[in-house]
Design a protein around this motif. Structure first.
Motif, mmCIF file in Angstrom:
data_model
loop_
_atom_site.group_PDB
_atom_site.id
_atom_site.type_symbol
_atom_site.label_atom_id
_atom_site.label_comp_id
_atom_site.label_asym_id
_atom_site.label_seq_id
_atom_site.Cartn_x
_atom_site.Cartn_y
_atom_site.Cartn_z
ATOM 1 N N TRP A 140 -31.830 -30.758 -11.833
ATOM 2 C CA TRP A 140 -32.468 -29.464 -11.572
ATOM 3 C C TRP A 140 -31.584 -28.525 -10.758
ATOM 4 C CZ3 TRP A 140 -33.237 -28.248 -6.501
ATOM 5 C CH2 TRP A 140 -33.407 -29.283 -5.571
ATOM 6 N N TYR A 141 -30.740 -29.081 -9.898
ATOM 7 C CA TYR A 141 -29.790 -28.260 -9.143
ATOM 8 C C TYR A 141 -28.813 -27.574 -10.087
ATOM 9 C CZ TYR A 141 -25.615 -27.226 -6.370
ATOM 10 O OH TYR A 141 -24.526 -26.608 -5.811
ATOM 11 N N HIS A 142 -28.337 -28.324 -11.070
ATOM 12 C CA HIS A 142 -27.392 -27.786 -12.051
ATOM 13 C C HIS A 142 -28.026 -26.666 -12.866
ATOM 14 C CE1 HIS A 142 -25.282 -27.907 -16.040
ATOM 15 N NE2 HIS A 142 -24.249 -27.855 -15.249
ATOM 16 N N HIS A 143 -29.255 -26.882 -13.329
ATOM 17 C CA HIS A 143 -29.939 -25.867 -14.125
ATOM 18 C C HIS A 143 -30.126 -24.561 -13.348
ATOM 19 C CE1 HIS A 143 -30.891 -27.422 -18.049
ATOM 20 N NE2 HIS A 143 -31.308 -28.579 -17.562
ATOM 21 N N ILE A 144 -30.565 -24.668 -12.113
ATOM 22 C CA ILE A 144 -30.838 -23.473 -11.308
ATOM 23 C C ILE A 144 -29.558 -22.706 -10.993
ATOM 24 C CG2 ILE A 144 -31.567 -22.668 -9.021
ATOM 25 C CD1 ILE A 144 -33.785 -24.741 -9.085
ATOM 26 N N THR A 145 -28.545 -23.401 -10.519
ATOM 27 C CA THR A 145 -27.327 -22.716 -10.095
ATOM 28 C C THR A 145 -26.544 -22.124 -11.271
ATOM 29 O OG1 THR A 145 -26.292 -24.923 -9.996
ATOM 30 C CG2 THR A 145 -27.023 -23.933 -7.923
ATOM 31 N N VAL A 146 -26.557 -22.813 -12.409
ATOM 32 C CA VAL A 146 -25.898 -22.250 -13.597
ATOM 33 C C VAL A 146 -26.585 -20.955 -14.030
ATOM 34 C CG1 VAL A 146 -25.560 -22.571 -16.074
ATOM 35 C CG2 VAL A 146 -24.887 -24.362 -14.506
ATOM 36 N N LEU A 147 -27.900 -20.964 -14.035
ATOM 37 C CA LEU A 147 -28.648 -19.756 -14.399
ATOM 38 C C LEU A 147 -28.290 -18.599 -13.476
ATOM 39 C CD1 LEU A 147 -30.936 -18.223 -15.891
ATOM 40 C CD2 LEU A 147 -32.529 -19.243 -14.248
ATOM 41 N N LEU A 148 -28.327 -18.832 -12.165
ATOM 42 C CA LEU A 148 -28.052 -17.766 -11.192
ATOM 43 C C LEU A 148 -26.621 -17.250 -11.323
ATOM 44 C CD1 LEU A 148 -29.779 -19.265 -8.003
ATOM 45 C CD2 LEU A 148 -30.674 -17.491 -9.519
ATOM 46 N N TYR A 149 -25.652 -18.169 -11.399
ATOM 47 C CA TYR A 149 -24.255 -17.747 -11.437
ATOM 48 C C TYR A 149 -23.899 -17.061 -12.755
ATOM 49 C CZ TYR A 149 -19.177 -17.891 -11.253
ATOM 50 O OH TYR A 149 -17.842 -17.537 -11.272
ATOM 51 N N THR A 150 -24.439 -17.557 -13.852
ATOM 52 C CA THR A 150 -24.124 -16.974 -15.159
ATOM 53 C C THR A 150 -24.649 -15.547 -15.264
ATOM 54 O OG1 THR A 150 -24.215 -19.168 -16.185
ATOM 55 C CG2 THR A 150 -24.338 -17.271 -17.644
ATOM 56 N N TRP A 151 -25.886 -15.335 -14.876
ATOM 57 C CA TRP A 151 -26.456 -13.989 -14.940
ATOM 58 C C TRP A 151 -25.738 -13.046 -13.975
ATOM 59 C CZ3 TRP A 151 -32.071 -12.764 -16.456
ATOM 60 C CH2 TRP A 151 -32.444 -13.559 -17.560
ATOM 61 N N TYR A 152 -25.382 -13.554 -12.809
ATOM 62 C CA TYR A 152 -24.668 -12.756 -11.811
ATOM 63 C C TYR A 152 -23.284 -12.357 -12.318
ATOM 64 C CZ TYR A 152 -22.004 -11.923 -7.486
ATOM 65 O OH TYR A 152 -21.186 -11.391 -6.522
ATOM 66 N N SER A 153 -22.604 -13.267 -13.008
ATOM 67 C CA SER A 153 -21.234 -13.030 -13.466
ATOM 68 C C SER A 153 -21.170 -12.132 -14.691
ATOM 69 C CB SER A 153 -20.539 -14.365 -13.774
ATOM 70 O OG SER A 153 -20.457 -15.162 -12.619
#
Length: 264
Positions: A140-153
């Motif tokens: 779940w940590y991977h799912h959340i952080t990938v979502l946040l970083y991808t949209w931010y980038s």
């Protein structure tokens, strides 16, 4: 390289990336909303299932994994063809610093589709909760952080995005194909899972390398990024590298050692 790989399909050419960029610039913070809802679904779902029998969901899981596998395979082919063309025509540095990836006819649709896909991919966890499987922190940590970083980038069209997306598409193509086969009841050799995890570790190491190069070259106007993105991305990839390496050790190496001790 075969020139046909770089030919754009009609839906790729017609995709308006400018509209997509404007939407993400205005709405990228909604990724925090999705992440919060995701966490709530996990907590409520596990509470709901506590006193209930686990659900089988084999057929839905096969369809879910298969759809993500096919999506990832096509994404890997299209973004990979762009990256190979860039490397062959302009060299390795350009593959790192390139930002045309976000607007090129071959890759612009797949760059946006990749970014959007991180929201529905949260559905992976729903199957784990409803089937009452073990939910580890890494998942779940991977799912959340990938979502946040991808949209931010994506909204800033930072350098390195071509590498990040192509690597992720490629690993996911293998991973979801593996999940599809497992859900369908096929018995796969243990090395298959080990190889996928090893590729994920390699992906994280390469992600750190790309970000280090972006930092080294970011003073150059042709390697556009910002320190917030470089720092947050580096911390994210470093945490993944540690967590996936630990997962590999505990899942494969430690168990093998335990078996050897018991055998003695």
């Amino acid at each position: 390289m075969n020139a046909t790989l770089l030919e754009s399909f009609d839906f790729e050419r017609r995709f308006d990336e400018k509209v997509a960029f404007e939407w993400f610039q205005e709405n990228w913070t909604k990724s925090f909303v999705f992440s919060t809802l995701y966490a709530a679904v996990i907590l409520l779902g596990r509470h709901f299932m506590r006193e209930r029998q686990k659900l089988d969901l084999r057929r839905p899981l096969v369809l879910w994994s298969l759809s993500l596998a096919i999506f990832s395979i096509f994404g890997a082919i299209r973004t990979g063809s762009y990256m190979l063309h860039t490397f062959s025509s302009s060299g390795f540095r350009q593959t790192v610093c390139d930002t045309d990836f976000y607007s090129a006819p071959v890759s612009k649709f797949w760059a946006c589709a990749f970014t959007l896909s991180k929201a529905p991919e949260l559905g992976d966890t729903v199957f784990i909760v409803l089937r009452k499987q073990r939910l580890i922190f890494l998942h779940w940590y991977h799912h959340i952080t990938v979502l946040l970083y991808t949209w931010y980038s994506y909204k800033d069209r930072v350098a390195g995005g071509g590498w990040f997306m192509t690597m992720n598409y490629t690993v996911h193509a293998l991973m979801y194909s593996y999940y599809t086969a497992k859900a369908a009841g096929l018995r796969l050799p243990k090395p298959c899972a080990m190889i996928i995890t090893a590729l994920q570790i390699l992906q994280m190491a390469m992600g750190l390398t790309v970000l280090a190069l972006v930092y080294y070259w970011h003073h150059d106007v042709h390697c556009a990024s910002n320190m917030n993105n470089i720092v947050s991305g580096s911390l994210m990839y470093l945490s993944y590298l540690v967590l996936f390496a630990l997962f590999f050790y505990q899942s494969y190496l430690k168990k093998e050692k335990s078996k050897d001790v018991k055998a003695e």
